[in-house]
Design an enzyme around this catalytic site. Structure first.
Site: not given
Ligand code: ADP
Length: 449
Positions: A164-165, A203, A235, A290, A292, A294
């Site tokens: 969840g960011g 990135v 995020h 990642e 998910n 579910r």
């Molecule tokens: P969560 O599980 O908290 O949702 P994520 O790993 O799925 O976290 O990442 C959520 C968001 O964070 C992504 O959609 C993207 O916007 C940003 N993000 C994640 N990893 C990177 C990265 N290595 N570089 C740039 N942005 C990233």
């Protein structure tokens, strides 16, 4: 088929699951906190049991009470929805020990994918590209600084258990990195009970594009194409669409991402609906971030373009049936968009502002779908996610879906509390959005202008 399913969730997703259960002739059991007593999902389920006071620790996350209700109701399966206990292997084991089916993957895969750092290693082993970063966990500030000196900035610090960011911070130099490490460890511990962190290259200007996948117990694996989720704040996603207007620019990129996602499903013997999340660089390089294990909030857009009921698929696969369609039979049609309507204030850092809903009239019409957990004269409380509804439109192409969405949003009447409908309307009219030119930082930048 299952006779009775207990839904270990609340709000719109509980209603969504009830809908499919009714279609399949399966009885439903709702569980609810004191704050949800008058919620539509409680009224719509065949049976409903009170959990306890509103805080999730005393209600939706209170495993002993849920297991007690499970026994009392004699349900033969549990659907966890998303969030809450949906990725909690201890809960799954307790459910299974009662001889009840958990509608989800094995606890082995769940644990593997629940630790995002372990998931990266697994993705690599399936020949799926990951964002360059630390191999496994990083012990402390010193180790992080040493890694950054060799690797270069900007670096993203992530809590391995995060979601969840939460528990994610970008660092552009040493001082910031030290702070970010401490903060992500703290957030990991407080929000997920685990201070483990790891590092990734940050990135710049990426897209978040994810692939919907499905696996069954006979080893079949399919994908249901992508969802473009780059319109985000904090995020977290607020608008999703499929197909992604960005992927069309890169030849076979879509196919390569779908193939990578299916490789991961096959390699992990995954059963259930799942989502493989990637970030994609402006030049079309893609990296696994990642999985998910579910259903996702945004599953509805995939349902609209493919015509399949993914909750039904989850139930059938959990019962031991094969995935209801072959890869060839999954042929998406048209374009779908989802706007998540939250009670939050886009003009003030998108801060949530829960409160009392007065008037509440949902839009209706062909190609318009609203999944919500609320009604008129209903209080959105601060204990839970401040999402009011998901508005989904489906049209023959992107322009048609956008046009339908603008009409739907205009018809959506929510009185009494701050919400982000005007933000959605603004985004859908922005030139960049119309051209498909947006990345994960675009929305926040728009609101800083
Ligand atoms: P969560 O599980 O908290 O949702 P994520 O790993 O799925 O976290 O990442 C959520 C968001 O964070 C992504 O959609 C993207 O916007 C940003 N993000 C994640 N990893 C990177 C990265 N290595 N570089 C740039 N942005 C990233």
């Amino acid at each position: 088929m299952f006779k009775k399913i207990l839904i270990a969730n609340r709000g719109e997703i509980a209603r969504r699951i009830i809908r499919t259960c009714k279609k399949l002739g399966i009885a439903t059991v709702a569980i609810y906190s004191e704050a949800d007593e008058k919620s539509p999902f409680v009224l719509e389920a065949d049976e409903a049991f009170l959990l306890g006071p509103p805080p999730v620790g005393e209600s939706y996350l209170k495993q002993e009470r849920i297991l007690e209700i499970l026994k009392e109701s004699a349900a033969d399966a549990v659907h966890p929805g998303y969030g809450l206990l949906s990725e909690n292997a201890d809960f799954v084991n307790s459910v299974n020990n009662l001889g009840v089916t958990f509608i989800g993957p094995s606890t082995e895969v769940m644990d593997q994918m629940g630790d995002k750092s372990a998931a990266r290693a697994f993705a690599l082993s399936a020949d799926v590209p990951v964002v360059p970063g630390s191999e496994g966990a990083v012990a402390d500030e010193e180790a992080a600084v040493k890694f950054a000196e060799e690797f270069g900035y900007p670096i993203l610090v992530k809590a391995a258990a995060g979601g969840g960011g939460i528990g994610m911070k970008v660092a552009t130099k040493e001082k910031k990195l030290r702070k970010a490490v401490a903060e992500c460890q703290r957030r990991g511990q407080s929000a997920f009970g685990d201070p483990t962190i790891y590092l990734e290259r940050y990135v710049e200007n990426p897209r978040h594009i994810e692939i919907q996948v499905f696996g069954d117990s006979e080893g079949n694996a399919v994908h249901l194409y992508e969802r473009e989720c780059s319109v985000q704040r904090r995020h977290q996603k607020v608008i999703e669409e499929t197909p992604s207007p960005f992927l069309d620019r890169f030849g076979d990129l879509r196919q390569r991402m779908c193939d990578a996602a299916v490789r991961l499903v096959k390699k992990s013997n995954y059963t259930n609906a799942g989502t493989i999340e990637f970030i994609v660089s402006p030049t079309g390089e893609f990296f696994f971030i990642e999985m998910n294990t579910r259903l996702q909030v945004e599953h509805a857009i995939t349902e609209e373009t493919t015509g399949f009921d993914l909750v039904e698929w989850q139930i059938r696969v959990a019962y031991g049936e094969q995935i209801p369609a072959t890869q060839e039979q999954i042929q998406p049609c048209g374009h779908a968009i989802e706007c998540r309507v939250y009670c939050e204030d886009p003009e003030n850092h998108f801060f949530p502002k829960p409160g009392m809903i007065g008037t509440y009239v949902e839009p209706k019409g062909e190609g318009i779908r609203v999944d919500s957990g609320v009604k008129a004269d209903f209080e959105v409380v601060s204990y839970y996610d401040p999402m009011i509804a998901k508005v989904v439109t489906h049209g023959e192409d992107r322009n048609a879906a956008i046009k339908k969405m603008l009409n739907a949003l205009n018809d959506f009447k929510i009185g009494g509390l701050v919400n982000n409908i005007a933000m959605h309307e603004r985004v859908l009219k922005e030139e960049d959005f119309l051209a498909g030119d947006y990345d994960t930082g675009w929305l926040e930048a728009l609101y800083k202008k």
